[in-house]
Design a protein around this motif. Structure first.
Motif, PDB file in Angstrom:
ATOM      1  N   LEU A 192     -11.306  41.648  14.384  1.00 35.13           N
ATOM      2  CA  LEU A 192     -11.148  40.241  14.046  1.00 35.13           C
ATOM      3  C   LEU A 192     -11.808  39.344  15.090  1.00 35.13           C
ATOM      4  CD1 LEU A 192      -9.892  38.240  12.033  1.00 35.13           C
ATOM      5  CD2 LEU A 192      -7.780  38.330  13.381  1.00 35.13           C
ATOM      6  N   ASP A 193     -11.757  39.756  16.357  1.00 33.81           N
ATOM      7  CA  ASP A 193     -12.388  38.963  17.416  1.00 33.81           C
ATOM      8  C   ASP A 193     -13.897  38.880  17.244  1.00 33.81           C
ATOM      9  OD1 ASP A 193      -9.991  38.394  18.639  1.00 33.81           O
ATOM     10  OD2 ASP A 193     -10.129  40.034  20.089  1.00 33.81           O
ATOM     11  N   ASP A 194     -14.485  39.871  16.578  1.00 29.73           N
ATOM     12  CA  ASP A 194     -15.944  39.878  16.392  1.00 29.73           C
ATOM     13  C   ASP A 194     -16.402  38.790  15.430  1.00 29.73           C
ATOM     14  OD1 ASP A 194     -16.277  42.089  18.062  1.00 29.73           O
ATOM     15  OD2 ASP A 194     -16.029  43.519  16.407  1.00 29.73           O
ATOM     16  N   VAL A 195     -15.543  38.362  14.520  1.00 29.01           N
ATOM     17  CA  VAL A 195     -15.984  37.454  13.453  1.00 29.01           C
ATOM     18  C   VAL A 195     -15.135  36.185  13.365  1.00 29.01           C
ATOM     19  CG1 VAL A 195     -16.990  39.297  12.043  1.00 29.01           C
ATOM     20  CG2 VAL A 195     -14.557  38.718  11.775  1.00 29.01           C
ATOM     21  N   SER A 196     -14.360  35.918  14.408  1.00 25.73           N
ATOM     22  CA  SER A 196     -13.516  34.724  14.373  1.00 25.73           C
ATOM     23  C   SER A 196     -13.407  34.142  15.776  1.00 25.73           C
ATOM     24  CB  SER A 196     -12.125  35.055  13.823  1.00 25.73           C
ATOM     25  OG  SER A 196     -11.422  35.904  14.721  1.00 25.73           O
ATOM     26  N   GLU A 197     -12.835  32.954  15.848  1.00 23.45           N
ATOM     27  CA  GLU A 197     -12.600  32.306  17.129  1.00 23.45           C
ATOM     28  C   GLU A 197     -11.232  31.633  17.080  1.00 23.45           C
ATOM     29  OE1 GLU A 197     -15.797  29.560  17.513  1.00 23.45           O
ATOM     30  OE2 GLU A 197     -15.105  28.256  15.888  1.00 23.45           O
ATOM     31  N   THR A 198     -10.718  31.308  18.245  1.00 23.26           N
ATOM     32  CA  THR A 198      -9.408  30.669  18.314  1.00 23.26           C
ATOM     33  C   THR A 198      -9.464  29.292  17.667  1.00 23.26           C
ATOM     34  OG1 THR A 198      -8.841  31.834  20.345  1.00 23.26           O
ATOM     35  CG2 THR A 198      -7.595  29.832  19.850  1.00 23.26           C
ATOM     36  N   ARG A 199      -8.510  29.014  16.830  1.00 21.07           N
ATOM     37  CA  ARG A 199      -8.331  27.689  16.229  1.00 21.07           C
ATOM     38  C   ARG A 199      -7.121  27.067  16.894  1.00 21.07           C
ATOM     39  NH1 ARG A 199      -5.883  25.817  10.901  1.00 21.07           N
ATOM     40  NH2 ARG A 199      -7.193  24.101  10.164  1.00 21.07           N
ATOM     41  N   ARG A 200      -7.374  26.204  17.850  1.00 18.37           N
ATOM     42  CA  ARG A 200      -6.302  25.672  18.686  1.00 18.37           C
ATOM     43  C   ARG A 200      -5.284  24.893  17.862  1.00 18.37           C
ATOM     44  NH1 ARG A 200      -5.163  20.888  21.031  1.00 18.37           N
ATOM     45  NH2 ARG A 200      -4.159  20.840  23.069  1.00 18.37           N
ATOM     46  N   GLY A 201      -4.028  25.201  18.087  1.00 17.10           N
ATOM     47  CA  GLY A 201      -2.972  24.464  17.413  1.00 17.10           C
ATOM     48  C   GLY A 201      -2.918  23.027  17.906  1.00 17.10           C
ATOM     49  N   GLN A 202      -2.472  22.124  17.051  1.00 13.24           N
ATOM     50  CA  GLN A 202      -2.408  20.726  17.435  1.00 13.24           C
ATOM     51  C   GLN A 202      -1.134  20.421  18.224  1.00 13.24           C
ATOM     52  OE1 GLN A 202      -3.441  18.609  13.580  1.00 13.24           O
ATOM     53  NE2 GLN A 202      -4.976  17.774  14.965  1.00 13.24           N
ATOM     54  N   ARG A 203      -1.209  19.309  18.990  1.00  7.70           N
ATOM     55  CA  ARG A 203      -0.082  18.904  19.825  1.00  7.70           C
ATOM     56  C   ARG A 203       0.151  17.408  19.667  1.00  7.70           C
ATOM     57  NH1 ARG A 203      -1.530  22.337  25.374  1.00  7.70           N
ATOM     58  NH2 ARG A 203      -1.785  24.346  24.302  1.00  7.70           N
ATOM     59  N   PHE A 204       1.406  17.053  19.656  1.00  8.32           N
ATOM     60  CA  PHE A 204       1.831  15.660  19.524  1.00  8.32           C
ATOM     61  C   PHE A 204       2.883  15.390  20.576  1.00  8.32           C
ATOM     62  CE2 PHE A 204       5.156  12.794  18.031  1.00  8.32           C
ATOM     63  CZ  PHE A 204       4.446  11.658  17.656  1.00  8.32           C
ATOM     64  N   ALA A 205       2.803  14.234  21.242  1.00  4.23           N
ATOM     65  CA  ALA A 205       3.784  13.890  22.272  1.00  4.23           C
ATOM     66  C   ALA A 205       4.348  12.500  22.016  1.00  4.23           C
ATOM     67  CB  ALA A 205       3.151  13.953  23.658  1.00  4.23           C
ATOM     68  N   PHE A 206       5.646  12.363  22.268  1.00  8.25           N
ATOM     69  CA  PHE A 206       6.347  11.102  22.058  1.00  8.25           C
ATOM     70  C   PHE A 206       7.140  10.789  23.317  1.00  8.25           C
ATOM     71  CE2 PHE A 206       9.900   8.472  20.572  1.00  8.25           C
ATOM     72  CZ  PHE A 206       9.243   7.550  19.772  1.00  8.25           C
ATOM     73  N   ILE A 207       6.723   9.730  24.022  1.00  2.65           N
ATOM     74  CA  ILE A 207       7.309   9.389  25.319  1.00  2.65           C
ATOM     75  C   ILE A 207       7.788   7.949  25.284  1.00  2.65           C
ATOM     76  CG2 ILE A 207       6.880   9.130  27.789  1.00  2.65           C
ATOM     77  CD1 ILE A 207       4.682  11.285  27.471  1.00  2.65           C
ATOM     78  N   MET A 208       9.071   7.754  25.452  1.00  3.47           N
ATOM     79  CA  MET A 208       9.667   6.418  25.463  1.00  3.47           C
ATOM     80  C   MET A 208      10.499   6.228  26.728  1.00  3.47           C
ATOM     81  SD  MET A 208       8.963   4.485  22.807  1.00  3.47           S
ATOM     82  CE  MET A 208       7.470   5.039  21.999  1.00  3.47           C
ATOM     83  N   ASP A 209      10.667   4.994  27.119  1.00  5.58           N
ATOM     84  CA  ASP A 209      11.593   4.534  28.156  1.00  5.58           C
ATOM     85  C   ASP A 209      11.701   5.478  29.346  1.00  5.58           C
ATOM     86  OD1 ASP A 209      11.927   2.830  25.980  1.00  5.58           O
ATOM     87  OD2 ASP A 209      13.953   2.320  26.618  1.00  5.58           O
ATOM     88  N   THR A 210      10.727   5.391  30.224  1.00  9.06           N
ATOM     89  CA  THR A 210      10.721   6.218  31.422  1.00  9.06           C
ATOM     90  C   THR A 210       9.779   5.631  32.457  1.00  9.06           C
ATOM     91  OG1 THR A 210      10.320   8.450  32.296  1.00  9.06           O
ATOM     92  CG2 THR A 210       8.863   7.690  30.535  1.00  9.06           C
ATOM     93  N   ARG A 211      10.076   5.895  33.703  1.00 11.42           N
ATOM     94  CA  ARG A 211       9.083   5.704  34.756  1.00 11.42           C
ATOM     95  C   ARG A 211       8.111   6.882  34.701  1.00 11.42           C
ATOM     96  NH1 ARG A 211      14.212   5.267  36.835  1.00 11.42           N
ATOM     97  NH2 ARG A 211      14.854   3.180  37.512  1.00 11.42           N
ATOM     98  N   VAL A 212       6.984   6.761  35.356  1.00 11.52           N
ATOM     99  CA  VAL A 212       6.081   7.898  35.487  1.00 11.52           C
ATOM    100  C   VAL A 212       6.793   8.989  36.281  1.00 11.52           C
ATOM    101  CG1 VAL A 212       3.890   8.708  36.433  1.00 11.52           C
ATOM    102  CG2 VAL A 212       4.029   6.445  35.390  1.00 11.52           C
ATOM    103  N   CYS A 213       6.775  10.209  35.754  1.00  8.88           N
ATOM    104  CA  CYS A 213       7.406  11.354  36.412  1.00  8.88           C
ATOM    105  C   CYS A 213       6.687  12.611  35.955  1.00  8.88           C
ATOM    106  CB  CYS A 213       8.897  11.420  36.083  1.00  8.88           C
ATOM    107  SG  CYS A 213       9.261  11.592  34.309  1.00  8.88           S
ATOM    108  N   ASP A 214       7.028  13.755  36.537  1.00  6.39           N
ATOM    109  CA  ASP A 214       6.348  15.003  36.188  1.00  6.39           C
ATOM    110  C   ASP A 214       6.469  15.314  34.704  1.00  6.39           C
ATOM    111  OD1 ASP A 214       5.613  15.347  38.817  1.00  6.39           O
ATOM    112  OD2 ASP A 214       7.197  16.801  39.274  1.00  6.39           O
ATOM    113  N   ALA A 215       7.628  15.014  34.114  1.00  6.44           N
ATOM    114  CA  ALA A 215       7.848  15.343  32.708  1.00  6.44           C
ATOM    115  C   ALA A 215       6.900  14.577  31.791  1.00  6.44           C
ATOM    116  CB  ALA A 215       9.293  15.050  32.311  1.00  6.44           C
ATOM    117  N   VAL A 216       6.503  13.373  32.194  1.00  6.33           N
ATOM    118  CA  VAL A 216       5.564  12.595  31.387  1.00  6.33           C
ATOM    119  C   VAL A 216       4.247  13.352  31.240  1.00  6.33           C
ATOM    120  CG1 VAL A 216       4.154  10.499  31.380  1.00  6.33           C
ATOM    121  CG2 VAL A 216       6.598  10.348  31.854  1.00  6.33           C
TER     122      VAL A 216
END
Length: 305
Positions: A192-216
């Protein structure tokens, strides 16, 4: 047909304005409908936006300040009024369970739908679901608050040119995808690796009410769409930090450092009347796609690269 889009129901912060309702965001993600932070007036905004109670499969509450949760009673009751047949799961900070219970049972109604509760505790959580993983990270705000992130697993994309070169077609393509390898008539084995490539999954982020921090940064990492609070303009950065919020420039710097593709700015303080000012501040820090959200906008999740 699968649809991935953000339906914006409200973009105000602590106080609504003539043009901005309290918070509310419905993410359509194929067969899922995730309702984030239903503030006061969300049920009516749903009508204006053409969103039905049956569209909601999950409710994600970041924290229990009123502009992020006072619409819960109406939404929950509407789910029962419309006799939504599928279960709806609600995610919220465990420390605010007493608030959730009060909102759930704010008035008498006939509960005809199934609402599952999933309280969140600790600094992080990862909840595996059929189509994606729903992640949560604890943020920096005067009350306990969580940001959310959707991570779709990577898939594979077949490369038509390679299939043609090797003479693989029809049912053999399905066999190769199923088994991971295929024996050709000439004795060679194709993987399968010979005839295909990775199709990256999508990502969505939702960030509310916070100071800048590592979790952001952790939530925003690699997001195709980053929905981020920008309560204050950069000139009021000290005020933002004092009240546990971010500025438009900080949201944009987060998008740049995280490699986000589309930044959606929202949660605007009522003290500002010119939305273009948020875009001007953000543009100083991020040259990617930026949308300054307005009530009833429909914003498509960027298509896979």
């Amino acid at each position: 047909m699968s649809v991935r889009e953000l339906v914006v129901l409200g973009t105000a912060s602590q106080a609504p304005t003539r043009h901005r309702n309290h918070n509310g965001y419905l993410l359509r993600w194929d067969g899922e409908g995730l309702l984030f932070d239903p503030g006061e007036g969300t049920q009516r905004q749903m009508l204006y936006a053409g969103v039905a109670a049956t569209d909601i499969t999950r409710i994600c509450v970041t924290h229990f300040h009123g502009d992020h949760c006072l619409g819960l009673p109406g939404v929950i009751q509407r789910i029962s009024l419309d006799r939504v047949a599928h279960e709806v799961t609600a995610y919220f900070p465990a420390s605010g369970r007493h608030f959730f219970d009060r909102l759930h049972h704010a008035s008498a109604f006939h509960e005809a739908a199934v609402l599952r509760e999933h309280p969140l505790g600790g600094d992080a959580a990862a909840i595996p679901l059929p189509a994606f993983t729903l992640e949560a990270r604890r943020l920096s705000h005067p009350v306990e608050s969580y940001g959310y992130r959707i991570v779709e697993p990577d898939g594979r994309r077949m490369i038509p040119e390679r299939l043609r070169e090797l003479g693989i077609a029809g049912p053999d393509v399905g066999l190769l995808q199923r088994d991971g390898a295929l024996a050709l008539p000439d004795g060679r084995t194709v993987t399968l690796d010979d005839v295909s490539e990775t199709r990256r999954g999508q990502r969505f982020a939702f960030i509310m009410d916070t100071r800048v921090c590592d979790a952001v940064g952790e939530l925003a990492e690699g997001a195709d769409m980053l929905v981020c609070e920008s309560t204050f303009l950069d000139a009021d950065a000290d005020l933002a930090r004092a009240h546990g919020h971010m500025t438009a420039g900080e949201a944009a710097a987060t998008a740049r450092e995280a490699g986000a593709r589309l930044l959606v700015l929202t949660h605007f303080s009522q003290r500002y009347t010119d939305p273009t000012a948020f875009l001007a501040d953000a543009r100083k820090h991020f040259d990617g796609d930026i949308t300054v959200a307005a009530d009833l906008d429909r914003i498509p999740v960027p298509k896979r690269r």
